[in-house]
Write an enzyme that holds these catalytic residues in place. Structure first.
Site, PDB file in Angstrom:
ATOM      1  N   ASP A  38      13.808  46.764   8.145  1.00 44.57           N
ATOM      2  CA  ASP A  38      14.667  47.735   8.810  1.00 44.57           C
ATOM      3  C   ASP A  38      14.485  47.612  10.308  1.00 44.57           C
ATOM      4  O   ASP A  38      13.397  47.398  10.789  1.00 44.57           O
ATOM      5  CB  ASP A  38      14.289  49.158   8.394  1.00 44.57           C
ATOM      6  CG  ASP A  38      14.733  49.440   6.985  1.00 44.57           C
ATOM      7  OD1 ASP A  38      13.964  50.073   6.262  1.00 44.57           O
ATOM      8  OD2 ASP A  38      15.843  49.033   6.635  1.00 44.57           O
ATOM      9  N   GLY A  46      23.152  51.552   0.115  1.00 44.04           N
ATOM     10  CA  GLY A  46      22.004  51.738  -0.744  1.00 44.04           C
ATOM     11  C   GLY A  46      22.212  52.666  -1.916  1.00 44.04           C
ATOM     12  O   GLY A  46      21.274  52.930  -2.656  1.00 44.04           O
ATOM     13  N   SER A  78      33.511  45.327   3.180  1.00 47.38           N
ATOM     14  CA  SER A  78      32.856  44.061   2.824  1.00 47.38           C
ATOM     15  C   SER A  78      32.812  43.903   1.317  1.00 47.38           C
ATOM     16  O   SER A  78      32.966  44.860   0.563  1.00 47.38           O
ATOM     17  CB  SER A  78      31.444  44.050   3.400  1.00 47.38           C
ATOM     18  OG  SER A  78      30.753  45.192   2.977  1.00 47.38           O
ATOM     19  N   ILE A  87      27.043  41.710  -1.253  1.00 43.88           N
ATOM     20  CA  ILE A  87      26.168  40.561  -1.043  1.00 43.88           C
ATOM     21  C   ILE A  87      25.011  40.681  -2.021  1.00 43.88           C
ATOM     22  O   ILE A  87      24.758  39.788  -2.808  1.00 43.88           O
ATOM     23  CB  ILE A  87      25.675  40.502   0.412  1.00 43.88           C
ATOM     24  CG1 ILE A  87      26.879  40.337   1.349  1.00 43.88           C
ATOM     25  CG2 ILE A  87      24.715  39.324   0.589  1.00 43.88           C
ATOM     26  CD1 ILE A  87      26.521  40.255   2.796  1.00 43.88           C
ATOM     27  N   THR A  88      24.342  41.823  -2.008  1.00 45.17           N
ATOM     28  CA  THR A  88      23.226  41.983  -2.955  1.00 45.17           C
ATOM     29  C   THR A  88      23.454  43.160  -3.901  1.00 45.17           C
ATOM     30  O   THR A  88      22.604  43.443  -4.715  1.00 45.17           O
ATOM     31  CB  THR A  88      21.897  42.213  -2.209  1.00 45.17           C
ATOM     32  OG1 THR A  88      22.031  43.407  -1.422  1.00 45.17           O
ATOM     33  CG2 THR A  88      21.567  41.055  -1.294  1.00 45.17           C
ATOM     34  N   SER A  89      24.584  43.835  -3.802  1.00 47.75           N
ATOM     35  CA  SER A  89      24.830  45.006  -4.650  1.00 47.75           C
ATOM     36  C   SER A  89      25.831  44.647  -5.756  1.00 47.75           C
ATOM     37  O   SER A  89      26.468  43.604  -5.703  1.00 47.75           O
ATOM     38  CB  SER A  89      25.369  46.155  -3.792  1.00 47.75           C
ATOM     39  OG  SER A  89      26.679  45.858  -3.362  1.00 47.75           O
TER      40      SER A  89
END
Lengths: 509, 509
Positions: A273, A185, A211, A214-216
């Site tokens: 979460d 985050g 990794s 994916i969304t960052s």
């Protein structure tokens, strides 16, 4: 016995594969023509779950029905992930059948209804998830049923064990084997590329798998890839670790905790979460990778993943207790998650910051170096039971002496060769519209600008931050620079930045 | 202002439509090429949620990325349901954009975390569901979060109101307006086709909209369609009801409680029960249809939808209280759900049973007639406050005198003309493998045989049951006959029947 109707029906249920090349992002989809004989005979319709067999491999896919000439009646196709999983080839014959009912769905239903599950039920459910037997809807139901605080500690441990047991495990001949993980985050938080060489230079084993984003705007593997190859086979990875004590590779070539990958696929769009699942996700991956001592970096801030100290405290307790039950030592380091780390956001810009720290460059971002040293010292302390002060001094000395930089180069060489980060041809500076102090930086929106500029697919794209919380700025002071590889991407990122003028919030006092 | 980068980006984000004809069963999917400029500029990847605009219509779709020549880089396609929703045409230009963040997802998240929601939160969430803004994953999360008993009565009422308010409503000039609904799960339970003419002949208004089968061998609309057109416009339906007092049409032409349809789409594959959602689903549809008095038939049995008397009792209480709060009278009739109703399972075979009862045929199935009379009498009692004995006598007299049959013919004429059910060319009799008594009939599996034989797509296909619970059978006694329109479908149904020899269970004592 050709007169046996069951047998006859099974024999008839074959179609010839044609590749349509549709990427559904890991969801297995089979495409069949509306009038194909298998649909008619089996009563399949759109969204039916179908067992697809090719040779000795099979999976369960969701049916999408095609009604025009894209497919012929005797043809079928598969989504790209299913195509790869079955190692399909153009023209091969697949068999299609109703899948056996999934026994573990009764466990899922019990969990949805709020009952705690026994370890055997978790194992059955996670084994079906790992085998790809659950549809996206079932995965979403499982994630939802665990959300909030619906997994107690005993279930968290059972889930973690089930995730480890249904995947591959790595074994190392050395002890301890350390690892470090950031509960994400925070843009630019690329300490792994510094911690691994420091810790490896100190003589510990740190076989780091990371990794991709994916969304960052960048995953650790994306940033490392700018500097060296990361797409290593497991055998190559083992050779790197045996020679250098550490590596930084992409984890995608080893199926560790595969159920976790599938659950994450639906967790991200749902954005729920689940404390139990965070713990199970991290620990299952690390234990499957053979780690014995795990340090977890947990940035806390209003726009970070963990948003309050209370949640961080509960998560730390869960990590400690679950880790102990699973036979590993876990330490959680709570850090400041109020703003991005370093200056660059995006693979190449982050790599540049990392190199500056490793090379002892005077302009290197202090916060990135400071975080990396703190975490590296924590790892040394956790794994060697050294005193905190000594660990910190050792980490500083390894970095300052150039040992870490030499180790990093050696690791890159072993992985296939060090290379220099690319630079983007297009940049645009965003300046302050007023004078005052920098009061807030929106982690999510600044990451969005970097993504719209092209990161991580365009490795040189991203954002370079020029200010920090509390800094004094005047009208016209550069706040950040957008880097892009194409005019279209630059425009789009600037359009978004213009709509969100308070990504870096400047206030009078 | 062409120099405004936001505006420039928006203008650029258009692609030309090409129809691929992929049916994803109501899930809106947009297909774009991996290298298309919109994907690159917007950072879209597989599973991204994308706002698709065509003229003044728009929806939110999930992205599937195409990597081969099926689509060109400047083209896009839509799943069939999205194509229809946007009234798309080959070659039309669509605009693609990031959707606005959905505010109601915070309500969804709160519900997932176990918090009760206020009516305004339900309204916001259901409005987004009805508008197609939720992905299948979000819908699955919502269904899961409500499953078990997580909706209290106040929330159930709020959910029902939200479902009504976000769809169309019908208004009638007469009062009362009655309706009847069966909480599904019992093959052959086609009482609606008998109740409507009896109740209409008694002078009440019963504007019945029914559904087609989704997972069963026949919906009421499928069975009625064998006898008369059911695909009526709302204006045509109104004329039928004004002339005859009743109708039996397919409800798909009126968007009553559209959110319910979308939730059911994911509830069925998940197979979760949620008492609150059953109540909201039924009442929202009926109240939106203008009903004031609603009778609910609730079969209870080991393989029916409602499996215990305790659940039936709780559901009845919820229906009564929620109905009262919403201004309608609701009565729940708990009936025996141990075995199929009548003999036929499948559109034409069920229609044949219905006609036999209406025509007073000596061979008509007693249980179907008896159920229809009981329910029709309950409807009369509920709507006219007549004594139970008198209502029952009135219903019997309407049926026995031929009034109901004449009314049914008049309704069929008004809907477009009565026609005779087709007969299947292929049949195969399944006989008892031993002598004894019929001890159990598996509702789900016998329905599966009928579906594999082709029902409801092949209207003449299905199953004809020859035995009832408790009946004495000998080795070789016919248990049921499979009807099919093609040899392939017959084979497949027989294959399944052979694998499940205990669909009709015969035991010695």
């Amino acid at each position: 016995m050709s007169s046996d109707p069951v047998h006859a029906a099974t024999m008839r249920n074959t179609l010839r594969l044609r590749r349509l090349g549709i990427d559904t992002y890991q969801e297995a989809v089979v495409y069949m023509h509306r009038r194909c004989h298998v649909c008619l005979a089996e009563g399949f319709s759109a969204q039916s779950r179908i067992q697809v067999t090719l040779g000795d491999r099979h999976l369960i896919a969701t049916l999408n029905v095609v009604s025009n000439s894209m497919l012929r009646e005797e043809e079928a196709s598969l989504s790209e992930s299913a195509w790869h999983a079955l190692r399909a080839e153009e023209g091969a014959c697949i068999e299609l059948a109703h899948p056996e009912p999934l026994e573990s769905l009764s466990a899922l239903r019990a969990k949805v209804y709020g009952q705690p599950l026994a370890p055997a039920a978790w194992h059955a459910m996670i084994a079906d998830v790992a085998a790809g037997h659950y549809s996206n809807l079932h995965l979403a139901a499982l994630v939802t049923a665990c959300a909030g605080d619906r997994l107690d500690l005993v279930e968290t441990i059972a889930l973690t064990r089930a995730m480890i047991d249904t995947g591959e495990r790595l074994a190392w001949t050395t002890h301890p084997v350390v690892d470090k993980h950031c509960v994400g985050g925070l843009p630019g938080n690329r300490t792994t590329l510094l911690i691994v060489p420091i810790v490896a230079a100190a003589g510990l084993t740190i076989p780091k798998t990371s990794s991709r984003a994916i969304t960052s705007p960048a995953g650790t593997a994306d940033t490392m890839e700018v500097l060296a190859p990361v797409d290593l086979s497991f055998e190559h990875m083992r050779r790197v670790v045996e020679r250098e004590g550490g590596c930084i590779v992409w984890g995608g070539n080893v199926r560790m905790s595969p159920a976790d990958d599938l659950l994450i696929r639906v967790e991200r769009p749902l954005d729920f979460d689940s404390e139990g699942q965070i713990v199970a996700s991290v620990l299952s991956k690390k234990i499957a990778a053979g780690s014995t001592h795990i340090l977890i970096d947990m940035p806390v801030g209003p726009t970070a993943k963990v948003r309050s100290a209370a949640v961080a405290k509960r998560l730390r307790e869960r990590f400690n207790v679950a880790g102990a039950a699973l036979g590993v030592r876990v330490d959680v380091h709570v850090s400041d998650g109020a703003q991005p780390v370093g200056r660059g956001i995006g693979p190449a810009l982050e790599a540049r910051d990392v190199l500056a720290v490793l090379q002892g460059d005077r302009t290197a971002p202090d916060d990135l170096r400071e975080r990396a040293l703190t975490l590296a010292a924590k790892v040394l302390e956790l794994a060697t039971a050294a005193e905190p002060g000594r660990s910190r001094a050792r980490a500083e000395q390894i970095l300052a002496s150039g040992e870490a930089w030499r180790k990093f180069q050696a690791i890159c060489d072993a992985q296939g060769g060090l290379r220099l980060p690319p630079q983007a041809p297009l940049t645009h500076v965003i300046t302050a519209g007023r004078s005052g102090f920098c009061r807030a930086i929106d982690n999510r929106r600044i990451a969005q600008v970097a993504k719209l500029a092209g990161a991580p697919v365009a490795p040189a794209a991203g954002v370079d931050l020029h200010t920090r919380l509390g800094a004094r700025v005047d009208t016209g002071t550069p706040l950040y620079t957008v880097h892009a590889q194409t005019p279209g991407e630059l425009d789009y990122a600037l359009g978004y930045a213009a709509k969100h003028a308070d990504i870096v919030r400047v206030e009078e006092r």
